[in-house]
Design a protein around this motif. Structure first.
Motif, PDB file in Angstrom:
ATOM      1  N   VAL A  47      31.028  32.585 -21.817  1.00  0.00           N
ATOM      2  CA  VAL A  47      30.475  32.269 -20.498  1.00  0.00           C
ATOM      3  C   VAL A  47      31.103  33.185 -19.441  1.00  0.00           C
ATOM      4  N   GLN A  61      29.822  21.289  -6.573  1.00  0.00           N
ATOM      5  CA  GLN A  61      28.410  21.469  -6.247  1.00  0.00           C
ATOM      6  C   GLN A  61      27.748  20.120  -5.926  1.00  0.00           C
ATOM      7  N   HIS A 101      24.405  30.983  -3.707  1.00  0.00           N
ATOM      8  CA  HIS A 101      23.111  31.322  -4.299  1.00  0.00           C
ATOM      9  C   HIS A 101      22.303  32.024  -3.235  1.00  0.00           C
ATOM     10  N   PRO A 155      23.147  35.603 -10.777  1.00  0.00           N
ATOM     11  CA  PRO A 155      21.978  34.783 -11.089  1.00  0.00           C
ATOM     12  C   PRO A 155      22.398  33.417 -11.633  1.00  0.00           C
ATOM     13  N   SER A 156      21.457  32.514 -11.692  1.00  0.00           N
ATOM     14  CA  SER A 156      21.758  31.197 -12.241  1.00  0.00           C
ATOM     15  C   SER A 156      22.233  31.329 -13.695  1.00  0.00           C
ATOM     16  N   GLY A 157      23.313  30.655 -14.014  1.00  0.00           N
ATOM     17  CA  GLY A 157      23.840  30.710 -15.383  1.00  0.00           C
ATOM     18  C   GLY A 157      24.770  31.882 -15.628  1.00  0.00           C
ATOM     19  N   SER A 158      25.116  32.618 -14.556  1.00  0.00           N
ATOM     20  CA  SER A 158      25.965  33.806 -14.773  1.00  0.00           C
ATOM     21  C   SER A 158      27.451  33.446 -14.874  1.00  0.00           C
ATOM     22  N   GLY A 159      27.796  32.201 -14.593  1.00  0.00           N
ATOM     23  CA  GLY A 159      29.186  31.779 -14.781  1.00  0.00           C
ATOM     24  C   GLY A 159      29.957  31.527 -13.493  1.00  0.00           C
ATOM     25  N   LYS A 160      29.268  31.443 -12.360  1.00  0.00           N
ATOM     26  CA  LYS A 160      29.955  31.261 -11.077  1.00  0.00           C
ATOM     27  C   LYS A 160      30.709  29.924 -11.022  1.00  0.00           C
ATOM     28  N   THR A 161      29.992  28.850 -11.394  1.00  0.00           N
ATOM     29  CA  THR A 161      30.626  27.524 -11.351  1.00  0.00           C
ATOM     30  C   THR A 161      31.810  27.476 -12.303  1.00  0.00           C
ATOM     31  N   THR A 162      31.624  28.059 -13.479  1.00  0.00           N
ATOM     32  CA  THR A 162      32.703  28.047 -14.467  1.00  0.00           C
ATOM     33  C   THR A 162      33.927  28.769 -13.894  1.00  0.00           C
ATOM     34  N   GLU A 196      28.878  26.497  -4.384  1.00  0.00           N
ATOM     35  CA  GLU A 196      27.567  26.464  -3.732  1.00  0.00           C
ATOM     36  C   GLU A 196      27.503  25.478  -2.564  1.00  0.00           C
ATOM     37  N   ARG A 213      29.864  30.707 -27.481  1.00  0.00           N
ATOM     38  CA  ARG A 213      29.124  31.512 -26.500  1.00  0.00           C
ATOM     39  C   ARG A 213      30.065  31.875 -25.360  1.00  0.00           C
ATOM     40  N   ILE A 244      32.241  28.624 -24.877  1.00  0.00           N
ATOM     41  CA  ILE A 244      31.887  27.235 -25.191  1.00  0.00           C
ATOM     42  C   ILE A 244      31.233  27.215 -26.562  1.00  0.00           C
TER      43      ILE A 244
HETATM   44  N1  LIG Z   1      30.326  22.549 -20.787  1.00  0.00           N
HETATM   45  C1  LIG Z   1      29.269  23.320 -21.002  1.00  0.00           C
HETATM   46  N2  LIG Z   1      28.389  23.012 -21.977  1.00  0.00           N
HETATM   47  C2  LIG Z   1      27.309  23.784 -22.211  1.00  0.00           C
HETATM   48  N3  LIG Z   1      27.039  24.896 -21.516  1.00  0.00           N
HETATM   49  C3  LIG Z   1      27.871  25.252 -20.545  1.00  0.00           C
HETATM   50  C4  LIG Z   1      29.020  24.492 -20.224  1.00  0.00           C
HETATM   51  N4  LIG Z   1      29.665  25.079 -19.203  1.00  0.00           N
HETATM   52  C5  LIG Z   1      28.946  26.177 -18.897  1.00  0.00           C
HETATM   53  N5  LIG Z   1      27.879  26.274 -19.688  1.00  0.00           N
HETATM   54  C6  LIG Z   1      26.875  27.362 -19.701  1.00  0.00           C
HETATM   55  O1  LIG Z   1      27.521  28.504 -19.196  1.00  0.00           O
HETATM   56  C7  LIG Z   1      26.664  29.239 -18.373  1.00  0.00           C
HETATM   57  C8  LIG Z   1      27.292  29.438 -17.015  1.00  0.00           C
HETATM   58  O2  LIG Z   1      27.265  28.208 -16.343  1.00  0.00           O
HETATM   59  P1  LIG Z   1      27.643  28.069 -14.824  1.00  0.00           P
HETATM   60  O3  LIG Z   1      27.376  26.671 -14.409  1.00  0.00           O
HETATM   61  O4  LIG Z   1      29.016  28.563 -14.636  1.00  0.00           O
HETATM   62  O5  LIG Z   1      26.593  29.059 -14.150  1.00  0.00           O
HETATM   63  P2  LIG Z   1      26.270  29.283 -12.620  1.00  0.00           P
HETATM   64  O6  LIG Z   1      26.282  30.743 -12.391  1.00  0.00           O
HETATM   65  O7  LIG Z   1      27.162  28.474 -11.749  1.00  0.00           O
HETATM   66  O8  LIG Z   1      24.794  28.721 -12.536  1.00  0.00           O
HETATM   67  P3  LIG Z   1      24.040  28.019 -11.294  1.00  0.00           P
HETATM   68  O9  LIG Z   1      24.002  29.040 -10.223  1.00  0.00           O
HETATM   69  O10 LIG Z   1      22.694  27.711 -11.840  1.00  0.00           O
HETATM   70  O11 LIG Z   1      24.830  26.803 -10.928  1.00  0.00           O
HETATM   71  C9  LIG Z   1      25.366  28.505 -18.328  1.00  0.00           C
HETATM   72  O12 LIG Z   1      24.477  29.104 -19.213  1.00  0.00           O
HETATM   73  C10 LIG Z   1      25.721  27.109 -18.776  1.00  0.00           C
HETATM   74  O13 LIG Z   1      24.637  26.532 -19.428  1.00  0.00           O
END
Ligand SMILES: Nc1ncnc2c1ncn2[C@@H]1O[C@H](COP(=O)(O)OP(=O)(O)OP(=O)(O)O)[C@@H](O)[C@H]1O
Length: 672
Positions: free
Chosen positions: A99, A162, A279, A118-125, A247, A97, A77
């Motif tokens: 992801v 989510q 989580h 962990p939170s922000g590790s990219g699971k949702t992505t 989640e 960056r 991103i």
């Molecule tokens: N469209 C976007 N704009 C800015 N940052 C993004 C975007 N998509 C993902 N990110 C960043 O990518 C990283 C991974 O995000 P993601 O939501 O996949 O994490 P996650 O593991 O699901 O976190 P959580 O468990 O807190 O939901 C995060 O740091 C998030 O801020």
């Protein structure tokens, strides 16, 4: 403790290779008597077992299993933290960056894969990418039975986000019923669809709250856990072959969470491919997963059998601090770079913060390297050697292609119309709106009480007020329509449930009754109180013109809302627009300079005003313009400048606007 040297693991090379040697569709270990039921896929025909056997549970077997493979997925991103902004400061390009970094995996029918990290590790992505809904540039490949993400795959895929996107004013039963009517194939009768709903309600334990409203925002409704189960139920209804969830257990108590994961496992056992992010699962929950994928800052550090995770990390030198540790806690600590030694908080206190961060980073790097060395090669091999055995015969495949939509256009339209009316009945018939319109009409009726033609200026002013008030009001109401509906529209359209045209027409038709009833009440009151021409024909024509104007104004509001998709911006823009229309309408300024006179031709209020004046007065009508003097109404300065001629042109101009703005709104929605 520094990470152990990257060791050659003694861990078996293919963590899950021994689990599914045979083709998934041939495996009958998933079939338990209660789960064996025909699939209700859109492309399913009626050759399956009898109708009776469908009824036991929605956790029946899928007949169209999907092998999900993802190879070397990388997603970046644009960083928001680049130096300076576009307008101010340096013009340095913002760094990208990463992801997700080279994430691969395979999930077969019958398996439940959990993504941990962990939170922000990219699971949702990652889960969004697997659901084919990730915007932006994703490199690598995702395949479904060896095919890319097609509309046929889309309809066999369930995706639970989510955040629950549900209509707050519908009950649980209504929500699931409308979903069933829209998403289940037209080959099923209404009764069969309702039976499916009942099964989902009972399978998900929603019976107790099935008549409660969903709620949300300021409306009190069902609990968060129940809402989540409704979202899962919406996807379960269509018996998806691939179910992806982001989640599904967050914010729930452990019993409810366990219940949801147990349901997911049952769905997987019915031959579905289930992938969920999660989580911090408890050890009870963790045991229910077949496979886990652990992410650390977008990189995988483990991918394989859930039961072998401790063995693997032990084999590369990472042991838990005690023998009774929840494997999920252990891997999450590792993904954060925390080992059993660094976890000793007293030690953490004595170390400097920087040292600690360095140590954690080096643990993460070591885990990533070990993954690449030990787990990635066999995984890659497994991914490349697994081929789907597509048992779908050519006839069914062809049918799936031709049946792009689960239901007919008319069915989609009528269900969406009913659902919209139900959801918005509270706002359409809200006392506040009715009160507002009634009070404005009474007030203006009193202000213009029995005005006479002799007071031509006042009468013309009333007609101008009609055109402006019934331009502003519907326009502002319509602005919010699509920005508010956006999340639902995106969710349902990305699941391929209905055509945009059926939604669009249902939505605009659904708004019509209230949009037309209120001006009718207004005109009826104000027309007669205001002393306009006491002729039924003129009254009806005045009413028709106002209603016509309302439809055009509504179209402008819909278009602005759909184009900007931001109610605040749209409201600001439409205020400016209406101000321009007000000034250019022909009432306040009668001698607009030639170079800007064209403005009135784009103002729908101008045409409406012209038509209202045109039907109110006849060419031979006179008014008292002085003591004992009678002048022709048409020679009155304010009316003469309107240049009333053949009114068909004005009707036509409004018709063009009516069509144009609505087409614009539709096109804007297509680009969502
Ligand atoms: N469209 C976007 N704009 C800015 N940052 C993004 C975007 N998509 C993902 N990110 C960043 O990518 C990283 C991974 O995000 P993601 O939501 O996949 O994490 P996650 O593991 O699901 O976190 P959580 O468990 O807190 O939901 C995060 O740091 C998030 O801020």
């Amino acid at each position: 403790m520094m990470p152990p040297n990257e060791q050659e693991s003694s861990f078996p090379k293919t963590p899950s290779a021994n689990r599914h040697e045979t083709s998934p569709v041939q495996e009958n270990r998933f079939s338990s008597p209660s789960h064996v039921n025909p699939c209700l896929d859109d492309d399913n025909d009626h050759d399956g077992p009898s109708h009776q056997s469908r009824q036991s549970s929605v956790l029946r077997q899928s007949l169209r299993p999907i092998i999900l493979k993802f190879e070397e997925l990388t997603y970046s991103i644009k960083s928001q933290t680049g130096k300076g902004s576009y307008w101010f400061g340096s013009q340095e390009p913002k760094p990208n960056r990463l992801v997700l970094k080279c994430v691969s995996g395979i999930v077969k029918p019958g398996e439940l894969l959990a993504m941990l990290g962990p939170s922000g590790s990219g699971k949702t992505t990652l889960v969004t990418a697997l659901a084919g809904r990730l915007q932006g540039k994703l490199s690598g490949t995702v395949s479904y039975n060896g095919e890319p993400f097609t509309s046929s795959v889309k309809r066999k895929t369930g995706f639970v986000t989510q955040d629950d996107v549900l209509y707050p004013h519908l009950t649980v039963m209504e929500t699931l019923t409308y979903t069933a009517l829209l998403r289940l194939p037209k080959e099923l009768t209404r009764k069969e669809k309702l039976e499916q709903v009942e099964m989902v309600v009972s399978d998900l334990g929603l019976t107790r709250c099935c008549n409660s409203v969903i709620g949300g925002g300021l409306i009190r409704g069902i609990s968060g856990g129940e809402r989540k189960r409704v979202s899962i139920g919406q996807e379960m209804l269509v018996n998806p072959s691939l179910l992806l969830l982001d989640e599904p257990t967050s914010g729930l108590d452990s019993t409810t969470a366990a219940r949801i994961v147990a349901t997911l496992r049952s769905l997987a056992r019915g031959g579905r491919t289930v992938v969920t992010t999660i989580h911090q699962p408890s050890s009870r929950l963790y045991r229910m997963f077949d496979k886990v994928l652990v992410l650390s800052e977008g990189c995988p550090i483990y991918s394989g059998d859930s039961g072998r995770v401790m063995e693997y990390f032990g084999s590369i030198g990472y042991q838990p601090g005690s023998s009774f540790v929840n494997p999920a806690d252990f891997v999450l600590d590792l993904a954060n770079g925390i080992t059993s030694d660094t976890k000793q908080y007293d030690q953490i206190e004595t170390n400097g913060r920087l040292d600690r961060l360095e140590e954690q980073n080096s643990v993460k790097q070591s885990l990533i390297s070990s993954y690449k060395k030990n787990l990635y090669p066999p995984l890659k091999e497994e991914v490349s050697r697994t081929f789907p055995q597509d048992q779908t015969n050519a006839r069914l495949r062809k049918k799936a292609i031709t049946n792009r939509w689960p239901t007919s256009w008319w069915m989609q339209f009528s269900v969406l119309l009913k659902r919209g009316l139900k959801e918005r009945s509270h706002e359409s018939f809200s006392g506040l709106r009715i009160f507002m319109v009634m009070s404005v009409s009474l007030l203006s009726g009193l202000l213009w009480w029995h005005s006479r033609v002799a007071h031509l200026q006042d009468q013309v002013g009333l007609l101008f007020f009609f055109s402006i008030f019934w331009g502003f009001f519907p326009l502002f109401n319509a602005i919010f329509t699509f920005p508010q509906e956006r999340p639902m529209l995106i969710k349902e359209r990305s699941s391929g449930i209905y055509r945009l045209s059926s939604y669009y027409i249902a939505r605009t038709v659904g708004d019509l009754p209230m949009e037309l009833i209120l001006p009718t009440i207004f005109v009826t009151i104000t027309y007669w109180m205001g002393g306009l021409k006491p002729s039924l024909t003129t009254f009806i024509m005045t009413l028709m013109i106002v209603l016509y104007n309302v439809l055009v104004a509504q179209g402008v509001g819909l278009a602005l809302g759909a184009i900007l998709m931001d109610a605040k911006k749209a409201a600001t823009l439409s205020s400016v627009l209406m101000l321009v229309f007000l000034l250019a309408g022909g009432y306040y300024i009668q001698h607009i300079p030639g170079f800007i006179a064209w403005l009135k031709y784009v103002s729908f209020s101008h045409y409406c005003y012209k038509l209202l004046v045109g039907v109110q007065y006849t060419w031979d009508e006179v008014y008292e313009c002085g003591s004992g003097l009678h002048c022709s109404v048409m020679d009155y300065e304010g009316i003469k400048n309107l240049r009333i001629g053949n009114m068909m042109w004005d009707v036509l101009a409004l018709a063009v606007m009516l069509l144009l703005y609505r087409v614009l709104a539709y096109l804007a929605l297509r680009n969502l």
